[in-house]
Scaffold this active site. Structure first.
Site, short mmCIF file in Angstrom:
data_model
loop_
_atom_site.label_atom_id
_atom_site.label_comp_id
_atom_site.label_asym_id
_atom_site.label_seq_id
_atom_site.Cartn_x
_atom_site.Cartn_y
_atom_site.Cartn_z
N ILE A 1 0.84 -1.19 0.00
CA ILE A 1 0.00 0.00 0.00
C ILE A 1 0.88 1.24 0.00
O ILE A 1 1.80 1.37 0.79
CB ILE A 1 -0.93 -0.01 1.22
N SER A 2 0.59 2.15 -0.91
CA SER A 2 1.30 3.41 -1.08
C SER A 2 2.76 3.16 -1.43
O SER A 2 3.04 2.55 -2.45
CB SER A 2 1.15 4.29 0.15
N MET A 3 3.74 3.56 -0.59
CA MET A 3 5.12 3.24 -0.91
C MET A 3 5.29 1.72 -1.04
O MET A 3 6.18 1.23 -1.73
CB MET A 3 6.06 3.79 0.16
#
Length: 445
Positions: free
Chosen positions: A272-274
């Site tokens: 998730i995200s990075m």
């Protein structure tokens, strides 16, 4: 750097660079003026004029469907926050978290297990929110204290849960990585496993409310854990981020395969995200990962981070004299801009860099250029319409993938356009986990 135009360009660039570095942080456009009808993206960020504050408020509320927040409590907390005042942000969320922690203890003493659990879980989410902007000063002792309150209230709630949420320690070198194994059912029946990685600033506890509970309800066992640079690993052990994330995920896979209730042929990894860089990177080298989800996808972290910088900026980082001038500019901007101060202090801390320019140089290693062709498992690349952190990165990753792949966009019109679909976890989990259930042949006839 004496040229005012160059200086202005650099400072504007540096206002944009940090926004591309934060895991689940400030990820959208500024709210529209009241006299204009807001666009769907602007409507999602309407609680504050500051996009970062607005996003983090939505992020806090996003735990509500899975017991990690209550909307009314969040709205009252937001009322007491002054725009751009990090201390008021901390006080507001800390107050509601502390109140719930106390109420949970009262419920527990009275024998109300469910009431206590619900209070502890919401307190955990609010303690996490309270700690967020303290990162502008990584030496602030309240960071560790408040983060521990978030972890400890989660543990108190987990101990009272009907679901099995088992704290685990994953062997990693000469230490361990903390996490939770969440069971979809008891016994030794082999079930598919979803391993979930957060990104730059998330925690394992937040992952339970954002994804894991929804996955468990669908029949997945889940392993949520923190690696270098994340959660307790950076706060308590001082271990920095590393780009070769396969060396983090492989020990986690080794660990879960010691269990008799995990199907070794149906192990998926979500980032998730990075984590949209970390998970594909691990999948490129770990063949036991049979499906990968990047929400959202990140192909080259460094290039995305300097995409708004003036021509030649990357080379300037390699020139010691130019790098010193860049650092001076950034430090100057940090004195007056809370977001620049937060991101660079937080980034230097979590990546083990002594200077802002040193931090940016470390990001160069976070690229999939040399290994994206190694990814052979099915990959789901998720994109969000209103996410301005790393524009185009999800599409670049999708286009570079050589194996089976699926593109899944979310829009502002459906309320899911923010970074990581903040505030729309039910919709997001519904589609993403359906894709994974199809891959693992879990759907009923």
């Amino acid at each position: 750097m004496r040229n005012p135009a160059v200086r202005s360009m650099l400072l504007v660039s540096l206002l944009l660079i940090p926004l591309a570095l934060v895991s689940c942080a400030g990820a959208g456009k500024q709210a529209a003026p009241p006299e204009k009808k807001p666009s769907p993206c602007d409507a999602l960020l309407s609680m504050f004029h500051d996009g970062q504050y607005a996003y983090e408020a939505v992020r806090a509320m996003g735990g509500a469907p899975y017991s990690g927040a209550d909307v009314g409590e969040c709205l009252v907390a937001v009322r007491d926050i002054r725009e751009g005042d990090d201390e008021s942000w901390y006080r507001a969320w800390r107050a509601v978290a502390g109140k719930l922690d106390g109420e949970g203890e009262a419920f527990r003493r009275a024998g109300d297990r469910i009431g206590a659990r619900e209070c502890f879980f919401r307190a955990s989410g609010y303690f996490r929110s309270a700690e967020f902007f303290l990162h502008a000063n990584p030496r602030d002792p309240r960071i560790l204290e408040t983060w521990r309150k978030s972890r400890d209230t989660f543990l108190k709630g987990a101990a009272l849960s009907d679901a099995v949420i088992e704290p685990v320690e994953i062997p990693y070198g000469n230490t361990t990585l903390p996490g939770y194994f969440c069971l979809a059912g008891c016994g030794e029946r082999k079930r598919p496993l979803l391993i979930i990685n957060t990104g730059f600033d998330g925690t394992a506890e937040e992952l339970y409310f954002s994804v894991a509970r929804a996955a468990v309800e669908r029949g997945f066992h889940c392993l949520i854990f923190e690696g270098p640079g994340q959660g307790g690993v950076i706060r308590e052990q001082g271990i920095f981020f590393r780009p070769d994330w396969e060396n983090v995920v492989t020990p986690a896979v080794d660990f879960v395969l010691l269990r008799r209730d995990v199907d070794p042929g149906r192990i998926a990894l979500m980032g998730i995200s990075m984590g949209g860089y970390l998970a594909p990177r691990a999948a490129a080298f770990e063949p036991r990962i049979r499906a990968c989800i990047a929400n959202g996808g990140v192909y080259d972290f460094f290039e995305a981070s300097i995409s708004h910088a003036p021509p030649g900026f990357a080379k300037m980082l390699d020139d010691p004299e130019a790098a010193k001038k860049i650092d001076k500019e950034i430090y100057g901007a940090m004195k007056t801009n809370s977001m620049i101060r937060w991101v660079f202090n937080d980034g230097m801390w979590k990546f083990g860099a002594a200077t802002p320019s040193g931090y940016l140089r470390k990001l160069r290693d976070y690229t999939l250029k040399e290994c994206v062709g190694n990814i052979r498992c099915p990959v789901l690349v998720v994109d969000s319409e209103c996410d301005t952190l790393m524009p185009g990165q999800s599409k670049i990753l999708y286009d570079r993938l050589a194996g089976p792949k699926t593109w899944m966009p979310f829009t502002g019109e459906e309320g899911a356009g923010l970074h990581c679909q903040a505030g729309a976890s039910v919709l997001s989990n519904g589609r993403i986990l359906h894709w994974l259930m199809e891959r693992f042949e879990m759907l009923e006839e």
